[in-house]
Design a protein around this motif. Structure first.
Motif, PDB file in Angstrom:
ATOM      1  N   VAL A  85     166.494 -42.279  21.901  1.00  0.00           N
ATOM      2  CA  VAL A  85     165.530 -41.263  22.334  1.00  0.00           C
ATOM      3  C   VAL A  85     166.241 -39.910  22.456  1.00  0.00           C
ATOM      4  CG1 VAL A  85     164.048 -40.566  24.262  1.00  0.00           C
ATOM      5  CG2 VAL A  85     164.107 -42.964  23.524  1.00  0.00           C
ATOM      6  N   PRO A  86     165.646 -38.849  21.880  1.00  0.00           N
ATOM      7  CA  PRO A  86     166.290 -37.529  22.004  1.00  0.00           C
ATOM      8  C   PRO A  86     166.328 -37.077  23.463  1.00  0.00           C
ATOM      9  CG  PRO A  86     164.385 -37.447  20.513  1.00  0.00           C
ATOM     10  CD  PRO A  86     164.395 -38.804  21.122  1.00  0.00           C
ATOM     11  N   GLU A  87     167.424 -36.452  23.842  1.00  0.00           N
ATOM     12  CA  GLU A  87     167.548 -36.012  25.235  1.00  0.00           C
ATOM     13  C   GLU A  87     166.502 -34.969  25.601  1.00  0.00           C
ATOM     14  OE1 GLU A  87     171.487 -35.108  26.827  1.00  0.00           O
ATOM     15  OE2 GLU A  87     172.316 -36.358  25.214  1.00  0.00           O
ATOM     16  N   ALA A  88     165.947 -34.302  24.597  1.00  0.00           N
ATOM     17  CA  ALA A  88     164.950 -33.260  24.861  1.00  0.00           C
ATOM     18  C   ALA A  88     163.587 -33.849  25.258  1.00  0.00           C
ATOM     19  CB  ALA A  88     164.776 -32.372  23.632  1.00  0.00           C
ATOM     20  N   GLU A  89     163.418 -35.174  25.092  1.00  0.00           N
ATOM     21  CA  GLU A  89     162.181 -35.814  25.557  1.00  0.00           C
ATOM     22  C   GLU A  89     162.119 -35.682  27.078  1.00  0.00           C
ATOM     23  OE1 GLU A  89     159.242 -37.807  26.853  1.00  0.00           O
ATOM     24  OE2 GLU A  89     159.348 -38.498  24.761  1.00  0.00           O
ATOM     25  N   VAL A  90     160.954 -35.201  27.578  1.00  0.00           N
ATOM     26  CA  VAL A  90     160.805 -34.920  29.009  1.00  0.00           C
ATOM     27  C   VAL A  90     161.145 -36.141  29.864  1.00  0.00           C
ATOM     28  CG1 VAL A  90     159.155 -34.204  30.776  1.00  0.00           C
ATOM     29  CG2 VAL A  90     159.038 -33.209  28.490  1.00  0.00           C
ATOM     30  N   ARG A  91     160.792 -37.330  29.402  1.00  0.00           N
ATOM     31  CA  ARG A  91     161.022 -38.539  30.189  1.00  0.00           C
ATOM     32  C   ARG A  91     162.266 -39.292  29.728  1.00  0.00           C
ATOM     33  NH1 ARG A  91     156.712 -39.885  33.150  1.00  0.00           N
ATOM     34  NH2 ARG A  91     158.311 -40.802  34.449  1.00  0.00           N
ATOM     35  N   TYR A  92     163.263 -38.568  29.206  1.00  0.00           N
ATOM     36  CA  TYR A  92     164.483 -39.206  28.701  1.00  0.00           C
ATOM     37  C   TYR A  92     165.087 -40.164  29.726  1.00  0.00           C
ATOM     38  CZ  TYR A  92     169.267 -39.767  26.992  1.00  0.00           C
ATOM     39  OH  TYR A  92     170.456 -40.288  26.570  1.00  0.00           O
ATOM     40  N   ASP A  93     165.026 -39.764  31.013  1.00  0.00           N
ATOM     41  CA  ASP A  93     165.645 -40.575  32.065  1.00  0.00           C
ATOM     42  C   ASP A  93     165.008 -41.959  32.206  1.00  0.00           C
ATOM     43  OD1 ASP A  93     163.290 -39.291  32.941  1.00  0.00           O
ATOM     44  OD2 ASP A  93     163.806 -39.702  35.018  1.00  0.00           O
ATOM     45  N   ARG A  94     163.816 -42.147  31.640  1.00  0.00           N
ATOM     46  CA  ARG A  94     163.148 -43.448  31.761  1.00  0.00           C
ATOM     47  C   ARG A  94     163.588 -44.419  30.656  1.00  0.00           C
ATOM     48  NH1 ARG A  94     161.507 -45.730  34.977  1.00  0.00           N
ATOM     49  NH2 ARG A  94     159.293 -46.175  34.773  1.00  0.00           N
ATOM     50  N   PHE A  95     164.405 -43.904  29.718  1.00  0.00           N
ATOM     51  CA  PHE A  95     164.844 -44.770  28.626  1.00  0.00           C
ATOM     52  C   PHE A  95     166.310 -45.146  28.820  1.00  0.00           C
ATOM     53  CE2 PHE A  95     161.186 -42.500  27.027  1.00  0.00           C
ATOM     54  CZ  PHE A  95     160.489 -43.478  26.333  1.00  0.00           C
ATOM     55  N   SER A  96     166.679 -46.318  28.283  1.00  0.00           N
ATOM     56  CA  SER A  96     168.051 -46.810  28.439  1.00  0.00           C
ATOM     57  C   SER A  96     168.406 -47.614  27.199  1.00  0.00           C
ATOM     58  CB  SER A  96     168.137 -47.717  29.673  1.00  0.00           C
ATOM     59  OG  SER A  96     167.363 -48.888  29.440  1.00  0.00           O
ATOM     60  N   ARG A  97     169.637 -48.133  27.181  1.00  0.00           N
ATOM     61  CA  ARG A  97     170.018 -49.000  26.060  1.00  0.00           C
ATOM     62  C   ARG A  97     169.163 -50.260  26.047  1.00  0.00           C
ATOM     63  NH1 ARG A  97     175.267 -47.625  24.448  1.00  0.00           N
ATOM     64  NH2 ARG A  97     175.435 -49.508  23.196  1.00  0.00           N
ATOM     65  N   LEU A  98     168.740 -50.656  27.242  1.00  0.00           N
ATOM     66  CA  LEU A  98     167.894 -51.859  27.309  1.00  0.00           C
ATOM     67  C   LEU A  98     166.506 -51.571  26.722  1.00  0.00           C
ATOM     68  CD1 LEU A  98     167.757 -54.819  28.241  1.00  0.00           C
ATOM     69  CD2 LEU A  98     166.869 -54.010  30.434  1.00  0.00           C
ATOM     70  N   THR A  99     165.915 -50.428  27.068  1.00  0.00           N
ATOM     71  CA  THR A  99     164.592 -50.120  26.485  1.00  0.00           C
ATOM     72  C   THR A  99     164.740 -49.895  24.981  1.00  0.00           C
ATOM     73  OG1 THR A  99     164.727 -47.734  26.885  1.00  0.00           O
ATOM     74  CG2 THR A  99     163.764 -49.053  28.635  1.00  0.00           C
ATOM     75  N   ASP A 100     165.840 -49.250  24.545  1.00  0.00           N
ATOM     76  CA  ASP A 100     166.080 -49.082  23.101  1.00  0.00           C
ATOM     77  C   ASP A 100     165.933 -50.425  22.384  1.00  0.00           C
ATOM     78  OD1 ASP A 100     166.683 -46.436  23.408  1.00  0.00           O
ATOM     79  OD2 ASP A 100     168.833 -46.619  23.011  1.00  0.00           O
ATOM     80  N   HIS A 147     156.942 -28.363  23.274  1.00  0.00           N
ATOM     81  CA  HIS A 147     158.123 -29.215  23.083  1.00  0.00           C
ATOM     82  C   HIS A 147     159.379 -28.359  22.976  1.00  0.00           C
ATOM     83  CE1 HIS A 147     155.766 -32.753  22.706  1.00  0.00           C
ATOM     84  NE2 HIS A 147     155.186 -32.414  21.584  1.00  0.00           N
ATOM     85  N   LYS A 148     160.498 -28.891  23.506  1.00  0.00           N
ATOM     86  CA  LYS A 148     161.779 -28.208  23.328  1.00  0.00           C
ATOM     87  C   LYS A 148     162.140 -28.231  21.846  1.00  0.00           C
ATOM     88  CE  LYS A 148     163.665 -29.539  27.804  1.00  0.00           C
ATOM     89  NZ  LYS A 148     164.502 -30.585  28.405  1.00  0.00           N
ATOM     90  N   PRO A 149     162.897 -27.214  21.375  1.00  0.00           N
ATOM     91  CA  PRO A 149     163.214 -27.122  19.943  1.00  0.00           C
ATOM     92  C   PRO A 149     163.880 -28.390  19.383  1.00  0.00           C
ATOM     93  CG  PRO A 149     164.083 -25.219  21.145  1.00  0.00           C
ATOM     94  CD  PRO A 149     163.423 -26.090  22.143  1.00  0.00           C
ATOM     95  N   GLU A 150     164.778 -29.002  20.176  1.00  0.00           N
ATOM     96  CA  GLU A 150     165.466 -30.199  19.664  1.00  0.00           C
ATOM     97  C   GLU A 150     164.469 -31.334  19.421  1.00  0.00           C
ATOM     98  OE1 GLU A 150     166.329 -29.011  22.863  1.00  0.00           O
ATOM     99  OE2 GLU A 150     167.703 -27.532  21.986  1.00  0.00           O
ATOM    100  N   GLU A 154     163.046 -33.271  15.763  1.00  0.00           N
ATOM    101  CA  GLU A 154     162.885 -34.712  15.546  1.00  0.00           C
ATOM    102  C   GLU A 154     161.472 -35.037  15.098  1.00  0.00           C
ATOM    103  OE1 GLU A 154     165.300 -37.471  16.238  1.00  0.00           O
ATOM    104  OE2 GLU A 154     166.448 -35.673  15.727  1.00  0.00           O
ATOM    105  N   ILE A 155     160.499 -34.348  15.727  1.00  0.00           N
ATOM    106  CA  ILE A 155     159.087 -34.558  15.370  1.00  0.00           C
ATOM    107  C   ILE A 155     158.862 -34.184  13.908  1.00  0.00           C
ATOM    108  CG2 ILE A 155     156.784 -33.570  15.757  1.00  0.00           C
ATOM    109  CD1 ILE A 155     157.434 -33.631  18.780  1.00  0.00           C
TER     110      ILE A 155
END
Lengths: 401, 146
Positions: A85-100, A147-150, A154-155
């Protein structure tokens, strides 16, 4: 044919969850096989109840977290930041290697039917990993420019792989089509449905009451609305403004009400479980936001036959309200204009009736069955196109390709 | 802060507006469940100190009443410490004092929703508030738990 919705957390409370649950329930009620897949689960039951026909599947179950000793690998993965998940995603903190890992495995396991993903990170993952034999639809609840540029990069890169991107407003449709159109992906505008089935009860429009609602945050402009209402309360002291919602601006707004001696006329009502009932008492609805994703609450108010007054902010109000026909639009930030528009409606009961009646009529285009019909139409077209193309797909390209 | 339940009844003085400004707390409203009497007396009683009472004239017409508590009088009469004044209206020629409150609208949980600014007088702080039973009181030097 199965229609699947992939959500970050179907057990949470929030605008996206509510609209997705409404969509899933409407499709299930119409006899479709519907599955809601939730990346996270943090409580036993979802807060917005699902139709009994809908299957709910959590991918990472926080109510039974992996034990450090029995599942050491999963335990470690859930504590490491996501690589997909790109770090620029607002909810980046909700993702992890496990969710990946869990999301990728789930996406790769699909073979047919429809997958609708509901936020940028999930849309990107679907574009990368869901086999192309599946109809892949990415929902965007935000305007492209937010959306942030980064993340926008990706989009631009991955969304063209999707079969369709759906957005809430015509303005969004233009923006996404301009960005992605060359890539051949379909961009379709389907607004959110009203939450209420059937005909919402109409307001009698005879109580001296203006209602506003939303999270108490700066962007919703409640301070401006309170200032705009002050002259109305002075000229028409029997009128009240009730603001429904909770949030970080609460104490500051209360301070403002006290300072201006508006405590007999403006009330912070807090959050309520029975907002629909409270809303239906209003004779005027007011929205003073600086910007909106869609402005669903305007459509809700109009469905009760309540004439709305709204700032003409990006991106919803001007698509929902026809100025002078079924509501009043005020230039963004024009407090005096807001006062004037509120005063017109407060002083003219016939105008309230006229605009309110047309508002109820106009809001019908957001009725759940109408919106469901638009989804069914879109999905049928996408499935038919997939059939013609044949099962040429296979797995999507792996990461990094 | 609960107020004594035996002091509220079906007959009461329904508050319309509270104006804590300009060195006084003005309250307007109408009498409900009692015969209209015109003028009367606004009575403030310190909770837990039944002998401490403040009486002020209340204007009235039909069922309407309009009365004000000057803060300096309130400050002079308030005993030491955190105190609560409960408000009543006694109509001329009638036995019982009516509790001031707001019971006839559709707002639940007024304590959190109908809030008023505090004013200071004589080094003390006065804030009108609705009790959990929707009656009107004034807290002195204390915080209203919200």
């Amino acid at each position: 044919m199965t229609i699947r919705f992939l959500l970050l957390n179907a057990y949470a409370v929030g605008g996206t969850v509510r609209t997705v649950v409404n969509q899933a329930n409407a499709l299930a009620a119409a006899g479709h096989d519907v599955e809601v897949v939730s990346v996270h689960r943090h409580r036993a039951e979802p807060r917005f109840p699902l139709h009994p026909g809908v299957r709910l599947i959590p991918l990472v179950d926080g109510t039974a977290p992996p034990s450090r000793w029995k599942r050491p690998l999963a335990y470690r993965r859930q504590r490491r930041p996501s690589r997909l998940v790109p770090e620029a995603e607002v909810r980046y903190d909700r993702f992890s290697r496990l969710t990946d890992r869990r999301v990728e495995r789930y996406l790769r396991s699909l073979r047919d039917g429809v997958l609708i993903t509901t936020r940028p990170a999930l849309n990107l993952l679907s574009a990368r990993f869901t086999p192309s034999s599946v109809v892949r639809v990415g929902q965007e609840h935000l305007h492209y420019s937010h959306h942030k540029p980064e993340l926008a990069r990706e989009i631009d890169r991955w969304y063209p792989r999707l079969d369709a991107v759906t957005v809430l407003t015509a303005a969004d449709e233009d923006a996404y089509r301009q960005q992605l159109g060359a890539g051949g992906v379909r961009v379709v505008c389907i607004p959110n449905p009203l939450s209420e089935q059937g005909t919402p009860p109409l307001s009698a429009l005879d109580r001296p009451l203006v209602v506003a609602a939303g999270r108490l945050v700066k962007g919703k402009g409640f301070a401006k609305l309170i200032k705009a209402f002050e002259p109305v309360a002075q000229a028409h002291p029997e009128w009240q403004l009730r603001i429904f919602g909770a949030g970080p601006e609460h104490d500051r707004l209360r301070e403002l009400i006290h300072e201006r001696h508006l405590y007999n006329h403006v009330y912070l009502m807090g959050a309520t479980q029975e907002f629909d009932r409270e809303l239906a008492k209003a004779s005027v609805f007011a929205l003073a936001s600086r910007r909106e994703g869609f402005g669903m609450v305007l459509a809700e108010a109009m469905s009760h036959g309540i004439p709305p007054v709204s700032f003409d902010c990006p991106h919803g109000p001007r698509e929902i309200i026809t100025d002078g026909q079924d509501g009043l639009l005020v230039p963004l930030g024009d407090t005096a204009g807001m006062t004037a528009a509120l005063t017109r409606l407060v002083e003219d009961r016939d105008l309230r009736r006229k605009l309110g009646g047309q508002a109820a009529e106009a809001a019908r285009r957001y009725a759940p069955d109408r919106i469901r019909g638009r989804w069914e139409e879109l999905l049928a077209e996408l499935l038919a196109a997939k059939g013609k193309a044949g099962r040429s797909g296979g797995a999507g390209a792996p990461y990094g390709l | 802060m609960h107020d004594p339940p035996d002091r509220t009844g079906p007959a009461h003085a329904e508050v319309a507006e509270v104006w804590p400004r300009d060195g006084r707390i003005r309250v307007t409203g109408r009498v409900v469940g009692a015969a209209p009497a015109g003028a009367g007396t606004l009575i403030a009683r310190v909770r837990g100190a039944p002998d401490t009472e403040l009486r002020l004239p209340a204007e009235g017409r039909d069922t309407r009443f309009d009365a004000a508590l000057p803060l300096d009088e309130l400050a002079a009469a308030t005993p030491e410490g955190e105190r609560v004044w409960d408000l009543y209206l006694a109509l001329d020629g009638q036995e019982d004092a009516l509790r001031l409150g707001r019971h006839l609208d559709d707002v639940h949980g007024k304590k959190k929703i109908f809030t008023y600014p505090a004013q200071t007088s004589g080094g003390r702080r006065f804030e009108p508030y609705y009790t959990v039973q929707d009656n009107l009181s004034i807290v002195c030097d204390g915080e209203v738990a919200r």
